[in-house]
Motif scaffolding. Structure first.
Motif, PDB file in Angstrom:
ATOM      1  N   VAL A  26      35.678  41.496  36.112  1.00  0.00           N
ATOM      2  CA  VAL A  26      35.578  40.211  36.734  1.00  0.00           C
ATOM      3  C   VAL A  26      35.430  40.347  38.425  1.00  0.00           C
ATOM      4  O   VAL A  26      34.549  39.742  38.708  1.00  0.00           O
ATOM      5  CB  VAL A  26      36.666  39.231  36.407  1.00  0.00           C
ATOM      6  CG1 VAL A  26      36.625  38.077  37.393  1.00  0.00           C
ATOM      7  CG2 VAL A  26      36.630  38.878  34.998  1.00  0.00           C
ATOM      8  N   ILE A  27      36.245  41.145  38.752  1.00  0.00           N
ATOM      9  CA  ILE A  27      36.325  41.295  40.334  1.00  0.00           C
ATOM     10  C   ILE A  27      34.798  42.050  40.774  1.00  0.00           C
ATOM     11  O   ILE A  27      34.305  41.855  41.661  1.00  0.00           O
ATOM     12  CB  ILE A  27      37.585  42.110  40.857  1.00  0.00           C
ATOM     13  CG1 ILE A  27      38.692  41.135  40.416  1.00  0.00           C
ATOM     14  CG2 ILE A  27      37.457  42.321  42.244  1.00  0.00           C
ATOM     15  CD1 ILE A  27      40.074  41.943  40.737  1.00  0.00           C
ATOM     16  N   ALA A  28      34.660  43.020  40.004  1.00  0.00           N
ATOM     17  CA  ALA A  28      33.295  43.983  40.091  1.00  0.00           C
ATOM     18  C   ALA A  28      32.101  42.887  40.152  1.00  0.00           C
ATOM     19  O   ALA A  28      31.307  43.172  41.110  1.00  0.00           O
ATOM     20  CB  ALA A  28      33.395  45.006  39.038  1.00  0.00           C
ATOM     21  N   GLY A  29      31.989  42.065  39.208  1.00  0.00           N
ATOM     22  CA  GLY A  29      31.266  41.048  39.233  1.00  0.00           C
ATOM     23  C   GLY A  29      31.200  40.309  40.507  1.00  0.00           C
ATOM     24  O   GLY A  29      30.020  40.066  40.925  1.00  0.00           O
ATOM     25  N   SER A  33      28.004  40.236  43.355  1.00  0.00           N
ATOM     26  CA  SER A  33      27.168  39.117  43.711  1.00  0.00           C
ATOM     27  C   SER A  33      27.513  38.614  45.361  1.00  0.00           C
ATOM     28  O   SER A  33      26.831  37.837  45.785  1.00  0.00           O
ATOM     29  CB  SER A  33      27.902  37.775  42.842  1.00  0.00           C
ATOM     30  OG  SER A  33      29.114  37.486  43.283  1.00  0.00           O
ATOM     31  N   GLY A  34      28.341  39.605  45.753  1.00  0.00           N
ATOM     32  CA  GLY A  34      28.397  39.248  47.062  1.00  0.00           C
ATOM     33  C   GLY A  34      29.577  38.448  47.769  1.00  0.00           C
ATOM     34  O   GLY A  34      29.531  38.065  48.978  1.00  0.00           O
ATOM     35  N   GLU A  35      30.334  37.834  46.542  1.00  0.00           N
ATOM     36  CA  GLU A  35      31.364  36.871  47.007  1.00  0.00           C
ATOM     37  C   GLU A  35      32.311  37.328  48.121  1.00  0.00           C
ATOM     38  O   GLU A  35      32.303  36.861  49.086  1.00  0.00           O
ATOM     39  CB  GLU A  35      32.058  36.302  45.802  1.00  0.00           C
ATOM     40  CG  GLU A  35      32.775  35.250  45.875  1.00  0.00           C
ATOM     41  CD  GLU A  35      33.513  34.638  44.576  1.00  0.00           C
ATOM     42  OE1 GLU A  35      34.581  34.485  44.605  1.00  0.00           O
ATOM     43  OE2 GLU A  35      32.671  34.701  43.725  1.00  0.00           O
ATOM     44  N   PRO A  36      32.917  38.493  47.648  1.00  0.00           N
ATOM     45  CA  PRO A  36      33.619  38.856  49.126  1.00  0.00           C
ATOM     46  C   PRO A  36      32.629  40.004  49.717  1.00  0.00           C
ATOM     47  O   PRO A  36      32.332  40.903  48.942  1.00  0.00           O
ATOM     48  CB  PRO A  36      34.940  39.809  48.293  1.00  0.00           C
ATOM     49  CG  PRO A  36      34.694  40.075  46.944  1.00  0.00           C
ATOM     50  CD  PRO A  36      33.365  38.875  46.510  1.00  0.00           C
ATOM     51  N   ALA A  37      32.169  39.878  50.851  1.00  0.00           N
ATOM     52  CA  ALA A  37      31.433  40.701  51.645  1.00  0.00           C
ATOM     53  C   ALA A  37      32.060  41.903  51.886  1.00  0.00           C
ATOM     54  O   ALA A  37      32.916  42.120  51.703  1.00  0.00           O
ATOM     55  CB  ALA A  37      30.770  39.948  52.867  1.00  0.00           C
ATOM     56  N   GLU A  84      31.385  49.121  51.616  1.00  0.00           N
ATOM     57  CA  GLU A  84      30.101  48.887  52.032  1.00  0.00           C
ATOM     58  C   GLU A  84      29.286  49.665  51.300  1.00  0.00           C
ATOM     59  O   GLU A  84      29.571  51.110  51.300  1.00  0.00           O
ATOM     60  CB  GLU A  84      29.931  49.288  53.455  1.00  0.00           C
ATOM     61  CG  GLU A  84      30.610  48.149  54.304  1.00  0.00           C
ATOM     62  CD  GLU A  84      30.108  48.097  55.852  1.00  0.00           C
ATOM     63  OE1 GLU A  84      28.847  48.564  56.144  1.00  0.00           O
ATOM     64  OE2 GLU A  84      30.939  47.966  56.752  1.00  0.00           O
ATOM     65  N   ARG A  85      28.219  49.179  50.530  1.00  0.00           N
ATOM     66  CA  ARG A  85      27.333  50.006  49.576  1.00  0.00           C
ATOM     67  C   ARG A  85      26.173  49.941  50.170  1.00  0.00           C
ATOM     68  O   ARG A  85      25.623  49.039  50.848  1.00  0.00           O
ATOM     69  CB  ARG A  85      27.215  49.144  48.280  1.00  0.00           C
ATOM     70  CG  ARG A  85      28.685  48.923  47.549  1.00  0.00           C
ATOM     71  CD  ARG A  85      29.364  49.772  46.990  1.00  0.00           C
ATOM     72  NE  ARG A  85      28.914  50.389  45.707  1.00  0.00           N
ATOM     73  CZ  ARG A  85      29.120  51.310  45.155  1.00  0.00           C
ATOM     74  NH1 ARG A  85      30.149  51.957  45.337  1.00  0.00           N
ATOM     75  NH2 ARG A  85      28.559  51.876  44.027  1.00  0.00           N
ATOM     76  N   PRO A  86      25.268  51.215  50.042  1.00  0.00           N
ATOM     77  CA  PRO A  86      23.932  51.010  50.294  1.00  0.00           C
ATOM     78  C   PRO A  86      23.071  49.889  49.728  1.00  0.00           C
ATOM     79  O   PRO A  86      23.555  49.739  48.596  1.00  0.00           O
ATOM     80  CB  PRO A  86      23.480  52.453  49.742  1.00  0.00           C
ATOM     81  CG  PRO A  86      24.532  53.303  49.464  1.00  0.00           C
ATOM     82  CD  PRO A  86      25.526  52.257  49.432  1.00  0.00           C
TER      83      PRO A  86
END
Length: 98
Positions: A26-29, A33-37, A84-86
């Motif tokens: 759930v958290i990974a989803g 989606s960028g919910e926690p930036a 931070e992801r590419p």
């Protein structure tokens, strides 16, 4: 209409998948989606436990699962933060292991 700020996704305690894996998914989803930036904190273990109605140990194990997946880092005394992801799916830097 009693929507006591219940989580949008309910966890299934009867599932064969452990609750901590369900919570991590759930958290990974949300992270996807960028919910926690990126570089922003995720909710504390206590908050996750309260929000999803699980034990704090379950929330802690979910955070460990997210660390193992490389989605969050934990800074002692500060909390857990989204990595931070590419922008692409593949890693930007691909160095051979020689």
């Amino acid at each position: 209409m009693s929507d006591n700020a219940a989580p949008k996704t309910q966890l299934d305690p009867m599932s064969a998948r452990p609750l901590y894996v369900q919570l991590a998914d759930v958290i990974a989803g949300k992270i996807a989606s960028g919910e926690p930036a990126p570089d922003r904190p995720i909710p504390s273990e206590n908050h996750l436990a309260d929000e999803y109605g699980v034990a704090r140990l379950t929330a802690r194990r979910a955070a460990q699962e997210l660390r193992e997946r490389g989605l969050i880092i934990t800074v002692r005394g500060k909390g857990s933060f989204v990595v931070e992801r590419p922008t692409g799916d593949a890693p930007e830097e691909s160095e051979p292991n020689t």
